[in-house]
Enzyme design. Structure first.
Site, PDB file in Angstrom:
ATOM      1  N   GLU B  60       0.825  -1.223   0.000  1.00 51.28           N
ATOM      2  CA  GLU B  60       0.000   0.000   0.000  1.00 51.28           C
ATOM      3  C   GLU B  60       0.853   1.265   0.000  1.00 51.28           C
ATOM      4  O   GLU B  60       0.556   2.221  -0.707  1.00 51.28           O
ATOM      5  CB  GLU B  60      -0.966   0.009   1.191  1.00 51.28           C
ATOM      6  N   HIS B 129      -9.733  -4.827  10.516  1.00 52.23           N
ATOM      7  CA  HIS B 129     -10.343  -4.620   9.199  1.00 52.23           C
ATOM      8  C   HIS B 129     -11.613  -3.773   9.272  1.00 52.23           C
ATOM      9  O   HIS B 129     -12.359  -3.693   8.308  1.00 52.23           O
ATOM     10  CB  HIS B 129     -10.705  -5.965   8.555  1.00 52.23           C
TER      11      HIS B 129
END
Lengths: 357, 325
Positions: B60, B129
């Site tokens: 990322e 998450h």
């Protein structure tokens, strides 16, 4: 470190063979300008005329000057916080750089960036970045954009030896190789990541650049005290980027005479005075280049001295310019935050962007 | 008008902008050949090919930084995060580079990127998450944050985000991807910084963003049916820039407010709204402002219990009744 100044092979490389006397003298001038600019800046820093950090490049001038001398229209440059040398080498003026250090509105970043954040997109110079290795994916992205647009170019992305242990550098290497991105990572190995020596901070077999092997990236490791050597070796990577769209990792051995920053209280504690003295006496890139040019008959002692005096004068004038320049205003705090607000577009005028009241 | 789900509305927005501007490309994990982890980019790789749809490795920080660098040279990357929760490994690139580069360069450099992906709890995937970082990101001057609640808003905001010359972060919601709304066939944009009154009312303002808007609407139905309270529902749509006028206007009309917000309470978006309202609408308020947030602990896995942790209509109704008492 062994001196390579007498090595005939680099001087004979095609990229160096065709250099004119003017070009060779310009390299010396550029190195004097970087050194004098920073010496004067240091004096002003110590007089309390500027704030923040001041990471000096003195001792490393040949790296920026030598590598940047190879670049063309579609080649780009990005570096870390030790960015004054690269800024002057790409052609930024001492005035705009000095004014930025003084926090003035006439600075290259209008007094909003400071020492670590010099920018000149019109000269393909994208900073000036304060977070170690934070610029490594940006350099990747600049090179990605060149490829996307079908331009034949590359991006030189400079970093220190301390930056090789940041995760994002490795993410960038992987992507650069995976997607054939024309980025050239230049590790300016000055042997200390702040106060921690290379041996105490990095695990490696023969060199830091050798780590590129694991990513199937071409790499090289060489001495940075001689401009001929730097240009000869870096040109190979530039050709690789231009012709094959492949990345490279170059590790250039160099040395900084001052601390990590001027605020580095231990600058003379984690390394010996003899070590610093040895570099200044035997490996100084300005002395070496000047000696080379004198031996080649390109320049004489007096002309070289005049270049140095001119550089000192230019730096002193830059201080005058900076001192006479206005500071940004309080209202300027809110400019250059959002493009859409500054340009008073429909998007910029709708909704609240700043939450002061 | 055709009924289109939230996922397809975003997909259409991306396709339209790819066709409109050759500098727009999509990059992220599994966005191309896999068709998107949540199928938001389904079919786009087949239509537009490798150049415009780029499958990135799981890096990322690397691919967001790449996007920032590419945008400095004029490209317009739309970067997908499989979850906004993964933004934390790229925080330096998002905050220091995307958020600060225009300012630190004195306005010489722009960063026209979009980062998009789901930011929500409620799917039993555990604390790592389930983050909703719109409040954290909206704290950074230089970036913009939007949170569409419907397919219509998602499409219009996405297109505006891609055309914007500043970094825009779009907070989507996996629980909404399959939900359908009416979406016109003709092109439209929804400007950043404009809230939307989703339900007119007179007695209390329920102010929300993202999926919490739907919870507020459900609560408003219960309040009307069971308690004779006519609630107005204001959808922020855009967190930064923020449509303060719309919020204040609603509270001036209803004199009461409950803020519904999936953020955790501490410095959540609703905390900012509450602070603003006490300053700008103090004399208009007939009762203290109420807030309904996600209960203040990491997201619990246990499926039936996670439902209780998130804002829900019943908690909104209870809070509204307290405020209206």
């Amino acid at each position: 470190m062994q001196s390579v100044a007498d090595s005939p092979t680099s001087a004979a490389a095609e990229i160096n063979r065709n250099l004119t006397a003017e070009q060779k003298i310009a390299f010396l001038r550029d190195m004097f300008r970087i050194r004098r600019f920073e010496q004067v800046a240091l004096k002003c820093y110590n007089q309390g005329k500027m704030g923040g950090f001041l990471h000096l490049y003195i001792g490393q001038e040949s790296v920026a000057v030598g590598t940047i001398s190879l670049l063309g229209e579609n080649d780009h440059v990005i570096t870390a916080y030790r960015d004054h040398g690269h800024a002057l080498a790409v052609g930024m003026s001492m005035n705009e750089c000095m004014a930025e250090l003084f926090g003035k509105a006439t600075g290259c970043s209008k007094g909003k960036g400071g020492s670590m954040h010099f920018f000149a997109p019109d000269k393909n110079y994208w900073g000036g970045h304060g977070i170690v290795a934070g610029q490594t994916p940006l350099g990747l992205g600049l090179a990605y954009a060149l490829k996307y647009k079908g331009l034949r170019g590359c991006c030189l992305c400079y970093m220190g030896d301390g930056a090789v242990n940041q995760g994002v550098f490795h993410e960038s290497l992987n992507i650069a190789s995976l997607w054939d991105i024309p980025v050239i990572y230049i590790i300016e190995n000055n042997q200390y990541s702040m106060g921690t020596s290379l041996e105490r901070s990095s695990a490696f077999k023969n060199s830091l650049s050798e780590r590129a092997e694991g990513y199937n990236i071409a790499w090289d490791s060489f001495n940075g005290e001689d401009i001929y050597e730097i240009r000869a070796k870096t040109q190979i990577a530039v050709d690789r980027a231009h012709n094959e769209s492949r990345p490279s990792v170059l590790e250039i051995a160099t040395y900084r005479y001052y601390g990590h920053s001027v605020a580095d209280a231990n600058a003379k504690k984690y390394r010996s005075a003899q070590e610093i003295e040895d570099y200044k006496t035997n490996h100084d890139p300005l002395r070496i280049w000047q000696k080379t040019l004198i031996e080649e008959g390109v320049i004489d002692e007096a002309t070289a001295h005049q270049l140095d005096l001119d550089a000192k004068h230019e730096a002193d004038e830059a201080v005058k310019f900076a001192e006479e320049s206005p500071f940004p205003t309080e209202a300027d705090i809110f400019k250059d935050v959002y493009y859409e607000v500054d340009n008073e577009t429909g998007s910029g005028k709708r909704g609240k962007h700043f939450f002061n009241d | 008008m055709a009924l289109i789900n939230y996922r397809k509305a975003i997909n259409d927005a991306l396709a339209e902008e790819i066709m409109r501007d050759e500098n727009v490309f999509i990059i992220g994990e599994e966005v191309a050949e896999y068709n998107g982890a949540y199928k938001v980019t389904e079919g786009l790789w087949k239509r537009f090919g490798d150049k415009r749809l780029v499958d990135a490795p799981i890096s990322e920080a690397g691919f967001i930084g790449l996007g920032v660098g590419a945008s400095m040279l004029g490209l317009r990357p739309v970067i997908e995060l499989m979850f906004w929760s993964f933004a934390f490994v790229a925080y330096d690139q998002i905050v220091n580079n995307a958020g600060c580069v225009r300012y630190m360069s004195g306005g010489l450099i722009n960063c026209p990127i979009v980062i998009r992906g789901p930011a929500n709890g409620g799917t039993n995937v555990g604390a790592t998450h389930s983050h909703t970082p719109e409040n954290i990101l909206a704290n950074v001057p230089g970036v913009k944050v939007v949170a569409p609640a419907t397919a219509y808003d998602a499409k219009g905001l996405m297109k505006s985000a891609i055309r914007d010359n500043d970094p825009v972060f779009v907070m989507e919601n996996t629980l909404l991807y399959g939900e359908q709304w009416e979406v016109p066939e003709e092109e439209y944009l929804i400007p950043l910084g404009s809230a939307d009154v989703k339900r007119e009312g007179t007695d209390i303002s329920l102010i929300a963003h993202g999926r919490s808007v739907l919870i507020a609407l459900a609560a408003a139905d219960i309040l009307a049916a069971e308690h004779n309270i006519n609630a107005e529902v204001v959808d922020l749509r855009s967190i930064r820039p923020l449509d303060e006028d719309a919020i204040v206007q609603s509270v001036r009309k209803t004199h009461r407010a409950v803020l519904v917000d999936e953020n955790k309470p501490f410095c959540g978006v609703s905390a900012q709204i509450a602070s603003m309202l006490q300053e700008k609408a103090f004399d208009d308020l007939d009762a203290p402002i109420g807030r309904v947030n996600t209960l203040d602990a990491p997201a619990i896995y246990s499926p039936p219990v996670e439902k209780l942790q998130l804002p829900n209509a019943q908690r909104v109704v209870s809070k509204a009744l307290t405020v209206c008492a």
